[in-house]
Structures are given as structure tokens and as C-alpha cells.
Design a protein around this motif. Sequence first.
Motif, PDB file in Angstrom:
ATOM      1  N   ALA A  14      18.901 -12.472  44.583  1.00  0.00           N
ATOM      2  CA  ALA A  14      17.657 -11.750  44.879  1.00  0.00           C
ATOM      3  C   ALA A  14      17.488 -11.567  46.375  1.00  0.00           C
ATOM      4  N   THR A  15      17.845 -12.568  47.143  1.00  0.00           N
ATOM      5  CA  THR A  15      17.741 -12.468  48.595  1.00  0.00           C
ATOM      6  C   THR A  15      18.735 -11.450  49.120  1.00  0.00           C
ATOM      7  N   ALA A  16      19.937 -11.470  48.619  1.00  0.00           N
ATOM      8  CA  ALA A  16      20.962 -10.542  49.081  1.00  0.00           C
ATOM      9  C   ALA A  16      20.586  -9.104  48.774  1.00  0.00           C
ATOM     10  N   SER A  17      19.960  -8.874  47.641  1.00  0.00           N
ATOM     11  CA  SER A  17      19.624  -7.507  47.278  1.00  0.00           C
ATOM     12  C   SER A  17      18.474  -6.957  48.107  1.00  0.00           C
ATOM     13  N   ALA A  18      17.742  -7.808  48.811  1.00  0.00           N
ATOM     14  CA  ALA A  18      16.618  -7.344  49.615  1.00  0.00           C
ATOM     15  C   ALA A  18      16.946  -7.304  51.102  1.00  0.00           C
ATOM     16  N   GLN A  19      18.162  -7.675  51.490  1.00  0.00           N
ATOM     17  CA  GLN A  19      18.538  -7.629  52.892  1.00  0.00           C
ATOM     18  C   GLN A  19      18.902  -6.209  53.281  1.00  0.00           C
ATOM     19  N   LYS A  20      18.616  -5.859  54.543  1.00  0.00           N
ATOM     20  CA  LYS A  20      18.931  -4.515  55.023  1.00  0.00           C
ATOM     21  C   LYS A  20      20.429  -4.274  54.992  1.00  0.00           C
ATOM     22  N   ASP A  21      20.792  -3.124  54.493  1.00  0.00           N
ATOM     23  CA  ASP A  21      22.178  -2.690  54.493  1.00  0.00           C
ATOM     24  C   ASP A  21      22.469  -2.130  55.879  1.00  0.00           C
ATOM     25  N   VAL A  22      23.320  -2.802  56.634  1.00  0.00           N
ATOM     26  CA  VAL A  22      23.596  -2.384  58.001  1.00  0.00           C
ATOM     27  C   VAL A  22      24.300  -1.028  58.073  1.00  0.00           C
ATOM     28  N   ASN A  23      24.844  -0.557  56.960  1.00  0.00           N
ATOM     29  CA  ASN A  23      25.530   0.731  56.928  1.00  0.00           C
ATOM     30  C   ASN A  23      24.643   1.872  56.452  1.00  0.00           C
ATOM     31  N   ALA A  24      23.422   1.556  56.027  1.00  0.00           N
ATOM     32  CA  ALA A  24      22.530   2.590  55.500  1.00  0.00           C
ATOM     33  C   ALA A  24      22.145   3.570  56.595  1.00  0.00           C
ATOM     34  N   LYS A  25      22.301   4.838  56.312  1.00  0.00           N
ATOM     35  CA  LYS A  25      21.890   5.878  57.249  1.00  0.00           C
ATOM     36  C   LYS A  25      20.997   6.845  56.485  1.00  0.00           C
ATOM     37  N   PHE A  26      19.719   6.791  56.818  1.00  0.00           N
ATOM     38  CA  PHE A  26      18.739   7.594  56.112  1.00  0.00           C
ATOM     39  C   PHE A  26      18.657   9.006  56.681  1.00  0.00           C
ATOM     40  N   ALA A  27      18.194   9.899  55.831  1.00  0.00           N
ATOM     41  CA  ALA A  27      17.995  11.289  56.204  1.00  0.00           C
ATOM     42  C   ALA A  27      16.668  11.747  55.622  1.00  0.00           C
ATOM     43  N   VAL A  28      16.081  12.747  56.251  1.00  0.00           N
ATOM     44  CA  VAL A  28      14.812  13.296  55.798  1.00  0.00           C
ATOM     45  C   VAL A  28      14.945  14.816  55.737  1.00  0.00           C
ATOM     46  N   ALA A  29      14.472  15.386  54.662  1.00  0.00           N
ATOM     47  CA  ALA A  29      14.400  16.841  54.528  1.00  0.00           C
ATOM     48  C   ALA A  29      13.065  17.167  53.865  1.00  0.00           C
ATOM     49  N   ASN A  30      12.286  17.989  54.508  1.00  0.00           N
ATOM     50  CA  ASN A  30      10.961  18.372  53.989  1.00  0.00           C
ATOM     51  C   ASN A  30      10.075  17.155  53.738  1.00  0.00           C
ATOM     52  N   ASP A  31      10.136  16.159  54.637  1.00  0.00           N
ATOM     53  CA  ASP A  31       9.358  14.919  54.543  1.00  0.00           C
ATOM     54  C   ASP A  31       9.692  14.095  53.305  1.00  0.00           C
ATOM     55  N   ILE A  32      10.886  14.270  52.786  1.00  0.00           N
ATOM     56  CA  ILE A  32      11.359  13.512  51.631  1.00  0.00           C
ATOM     57  C   ILE A  32      12.604  12.745  52.066  1.00  0.00           C
ATOM     58  N   VAL A  33      12.668  11.473  51.716  1.00  0.00           N
ATOM     59  CA  VAL A  33      13.736  10.590  52.182  1.00  0.00           C
ATOM     60  C   VAL A  33      14.955  10.661  51.268  1.00  0.00           C
ATOM     61  N   GLY A  34      16.090  10.685  51.901  1.00  0.00           N
ATOM     62  CA  GLY A  34      17.379  10.606  51.229  1.00  0.00           C
ATOM     63  C   GLY A  34      18.313   9.816  52.123  1.00  0.00           C
ATOM     64  N   THR A  35      19.592   9.917  51.873  1.00  0.00           N
ATOM     65  CA  THR A  35      20.578   9.308  52.769  1.00  0.00           C
ATOM     66  C   THR A  35      21.581  10.379  53.175  1.00  0.00           C
ATOM     67  N   VAL A  36      22.250  10.132  54.279  1.00  0.00           N
ATOM     68  CA  VAL A  36      23.272  11.060  54.745  1.00  0.00           C
ATOM     69  C   VAL A  36      24.358  11.192  53.680  1.00  0.00           C
ATOM     70  N   ASP A  37      24.775  10.052  53.109  1.00  0.00           N
ATOM     71  CA  ASP A  37      25.810  10.090  52.064  1.00  0.00           C
ATOM     72  C   ASP A  37      25.380  10.955  50.879  1.00  0.00           C
ATOM     73  N   MET A  38      24.129  10.841  50.486  1.00  0.00           N
ATOM     74  CA  MET A  38      23.611  11.617  49.360  1.00  0.00           C
ATOM     75  C   MET A  38      23.741  13.110  49.634  1.00  0.00           C
ATOM     76  N   PHE A  39      23.323  13.524  50.838  1.00  0.00           N
ATOM     77  CA  PHE A  39      23.366  14.950  51.171  1.00  0.00           C
ATOM     78  C   PHE A  39      24.797  15.457  51.308  1.00  0.00           C
ATOM     79  N   THR A  40      25.655  14.694  51.969  1.00  0.00           N
ATOM     80  CA  THR A  40      27.017  15.178  52.176  1.00  0.00           C
ATOM     81  C   THR A  40      27.831  15.180  50.884  1.00  0.00           C
ATOM     82  N   ALA A  41      27.536  14.257  49.979  1.00  0.00           N
ATOM     83  CA  ALA A  41      28.285  14.196  48.724  1.00  0.00           C
ATOM     84  C   ALA A  41      27.762  15.169  47.671  1.00  0.00           C
ATOM     85  N   ASN A  42      26.446  15.321  47.584  1.00  0.00           N
ATOM     86  CA  ASN A  42      25.863  16.068  46.464  1.00  0.00           C
ATOM     87  C   ASN A  42      25.214  17.395  46.816  1.00  0.00           C
ATOM     88  N   HIS A  43      24.852  17.587  48.089  1.00  0.00           N
ATOM     89  CA  HIS A  43      24.061  18.782  48.430  1.00  0.00           C
ATOM     90  C   HIS A  43      24.554  19.483  49.684  1.00  0.00           C
TER      91      HIS A  43
END
Length: 145
Positions: A14-43
Motif C-alpha cells: 500500500a505504501t509503495a503504490s502511493a509513492q510518487k513515480d519519479v518517471n511520471a511526466k504529466f501533460a495537460v490539454a484543455n485543462d484535462i490531465v493526462g500523461t506524455v506517454d498516453m498522448f504519444t502512444a494513443n493520440h
Amino acid sequence: MKKLFYSFLLLSSATASAQKDVNAKFAVANDIVGTVDMFTANHKNSIQSTRTYKSAAELPQNLKNFSYLADNGLVEYKLKSGTSIDRLALSEVNVQFGLPEQTPVFIDGYEFKNTNTKVYGDLLYNMQVIDRNGQKAVSITTTKK
């Protein structure tokens, strides 16, 4: 002894699943949150333009409310006209798990206190309820393992 061992395993997972992922890179489009990986892979074909900010200090006024996500920088995407990607408010995720709407949600270990924040449905790959300091919360992992 087994109970102690299993308790330790449960607590550490439970502790491990709540720790910040040091590799996470967030993205925002139209004030909606996603990730860079999500956009580059799917959109990739839906992206009109990209602007990358290396730190929270660089964020323009319209993105300041996302500064808590900018540990690894933040990318702002402009989507092509007519692009539609599924999205929902984090309060709706809480309702799906039977939690109060205002319960903070964790995405890759980052705490989203404002549950009116909308996220793209592509992020909702791996969701589970965790115990965070005695309170139940939804934890979302965006990477496929």
C-alpha cells in the motif's frame, strides 16, 4: 509470525503504490490531465501543438493550478479541432469505488486534492483502493507493468 509477515507485506504494498513515480511526466490539454506517454502512444494524430515546461516556475498562469504535477516538467498539448477523448472528474472515480466525492485521489503517487480535476480515461488503467494514513483513497497507476 506469519500474521506479522503478511501485515508487513500488505503495508509495504500500500505504501509503495502511493509513492510518487519519479518517471511520471504529466501533460495537460484543455485543462484535462493526462500523461506524455498516453498522448504519444494513443493520440499522436490528435495533437496540434506541444509546449514543454521544465519546471513549475516556468508554467504560465493558465497552468499554475497544475504546478504540483511539474516535478518532471509539464507538457501542454493543443488538440486538433474535433478531437474527442474520454474524460471524467476524479470525483466520479471516487463514486465508482464507493468513496466520498471529495476524497483525494493518487495518480502515480501524486495527490490530487481537487477532485473536480478532470483526467483522460486512458489514465485509468490500473486502479485500486489503498489505505493512506488510515483513510481509504483511490490509487491509479498509469504505467502498464
